[in-house]
Scaffold this motif. Sequence first.
Motif, short mmCIF file in Angstrom:
data_model
loop_
_atom_site.label_atom_id
_atom_site.label_comp_id
_atom_site.label_asym_id
_atom_site.label_seq_id
_atom_site.Cartn_x
_atom_site.Cartn_y
_atom_site.Cartn_z
N GLY A 197 0.79 -1.22 0.00
CA GLY A 197 0.00 0.00 0.00
C GLY A 197 0.83 1.28 0.00
O GLY A 197 0.30 2.37 0.15
N THR A 198 2.15 1.15 -0.17
CA THR A 198 3.02 2.33 -0.25
C THR A 198 2.76 3.06 -1.58
O THR A 198 2.55 2.40 -2.59
N LEU A 199 2.78 4.38 -1.54
CA LEU A 199 2.59 5.15 -2.77
C LEU A 199 3.56 4.67 -3.85
O LEU A 199 4.77 4.63 -3.64
N ALA A 205 -5.93 -6.15 -11.73
CA ALA A 205 -7.03 -7.06 -11.37
C ALA A 205 -6.49 -8.30 -10.67
O ALA A 205 -7.07 -8.79 -9.70
N LYS A 206 -5.35 -8.80 -11.15
CA LYS A 206 -4.77 -10.01 -10.53
C LYS A 206 -4.40 -9.74 -9.08
O LYS A 206 -4.69 -10.53 -8.19
N LEU A 207 -3.78 -8.60 -8.83
CA LEU A 207 -3.39 -8.26 -7.46
C LEU A 207 -4.61 -8.00 -6.59
O LEU A 207 -4.64 -8.38 -5.41
N ALA A 208 -5.63 -7.39 -7.19
CA ALA A 208 -6.87 -7.16 -6.44
C ALA A 208 -7.42 -8.50 -5.97
O ALA A 208 -7.90 -8.64 -4.84
N GLY A 209 -7.28 -9.52 -6.84
CA GLY A 209 -7.73 -10.87 -6.48
C GLY A 209 -6.94 -11.45 -5.32
O GLY A 209 -7.40 -12.36 -4.63
N GLN A 210 -5.73 -10.93 -5.09
CA GLN A 210 -4.92 -11.39 -3.96
C GLN A 210 -5.10 -10.46 -2.75
O GLN A 210 -4.34 -10.55 -1.80
N ILE A 264 -5.62 -1.25 -5.08
CA ILE A 264 -4.89 -0.31 -5.92
C ILE A 264 -5.84 0.78 -6.38
O ILE A 264 -6.87 0.50 -7.00
N THR A 265 -5.52 2.01 -6.03
CA THR A 265 -6.38 3.14 -6.38
C THR A 265 -5.49 4.29 -6.86
O THR A 265 -4.28 4.27 -6.64
#
Length: 428
Positions: free
Chosen positions: A62-64, A83-88, A92-93
């Motif tokens: 979550g670091t900038l 999307a892949k990382l969101a699945g883990q 990410i915003t």
Amino acid sequence: MANVTVIGAQWGDEGKGKIVDWLAERADVVVRFQGGHNAGHTLVVGNQTYKLSLLPSGIVRGTLSVIGNGVVLDPWHFRDEVAKLAGQGVTITPDNLHIAENCPLILPFHRDLDGLREDASEFKIGTTRRGIGPAYEDKVGRRAIRVCDLAHLDDLDPQIDRLCAHHDALRAGFDQPPIDRVRLKNDLAEIAPHILPYAKPVWHSLGEARRAGKRILFEGAQGMLLDVDHGTYPFVTSSNTVAGTASSGSGLGPGGVGFVLGIVKAYTTRVGSGPFPTEQDNEIGEFLGTRGHEFGVVTGRKRRCGWFDAVLVRQSAAVSGITGIALTKLDILDGLEEIKICVGYTLDGRHYDYLPPHAADQARVEPIYESVEGWSETTAGARSWAQLPAQAIKYIRRIEELIQCPVTLVSTSPQRDDTILVRDPFED
Ligand code: IMO
Ligand code: MG
């Protein structure tokens, strides 16, 4: 020094992911400044493994995270990796990820061209086929479509004309149809909303971060020997991988580069074609490859393996201005009776203490080896010098001497805590 720049000092795959993750935990900003999704950075955090190709490693915590202008960005790959990382479970915003507005895009025909060239010719670079080279060619050729263009799709026609004039001629040479302009514009319109929210003047925010005394970590991809100027040309990638690129590839002045940490594997590997003086195409190479799990993160290709080449790393350290090295994968050498280090080359009766620039000479140099005694104990998981066998310490000291550069830390397993720290680059 408030900032740290991490670069590979060999042909990539030195284990940058772990080191970057370890530093990212204490950094305020993590920046990618060159390359694209040809990189493969594996992070092991607790019992989760994350494989990143394009996104800066800081994102996992979550670091900038910043994708600088020196990167070439495949927007479709970007969407998929997010999307892949969101699945883990990684969020990410646009608050924690910024993309430089002036970052050039990798487009579908770049990937096609990369593959067509690799398939068609006798002369294979062994690229990752991800369109990296062709995208950089268009950037330098002043034809690229960049992130900021996604907000101006209606003005894109003259640029597409120039791109097509160039690429359609190349494609015809490969019996490929011209670029489908309507489809390209539709595809860009479709992907634009996935990219534009992240687009920022990152030079500006990085400058502010620096003035506010924030810690900035620059994350290099590939390795110095794949640098388009200083590497084993033409068997290189298409960007500058040396530390100085952290400045031009992000928009922060050269003083912002900070401590240059060169990542160095305790032996040598290479993926793709090209000269590799200490390559061991034998049971030693097999041993290193199997023990070290030497398979590419991006392409799954088996890596070529060989002994440590002190000549190459000394050259890397000099060219990149490395402040100190992180020595990785020492434990892979555990149990070897004898370990060899390349300390020079001979070519046609002449001695070299550097790698000559010509590819044919690079392919013919004969390594001069020095043998050191191995160790039977395990070094895996060691967290202090006291836990290392005397012979392993001797090996490290000899490397330091030969490459004329101090060891900043030693990594003894993929786990982040299995690290022997000599100096803290952020506190140096
Ligand atoms: P990380 O970041 C190792 C190599 C390819 C090929 C050459 C050119 O994991 O260290 P390209 O697709 O970049 O045009 O291919 O560069 N290469 C890498 N080798 N690690 C990498 O990244 C690499 N990225 C590219 O194998 O020889
Ligand atoms: Mg790799």
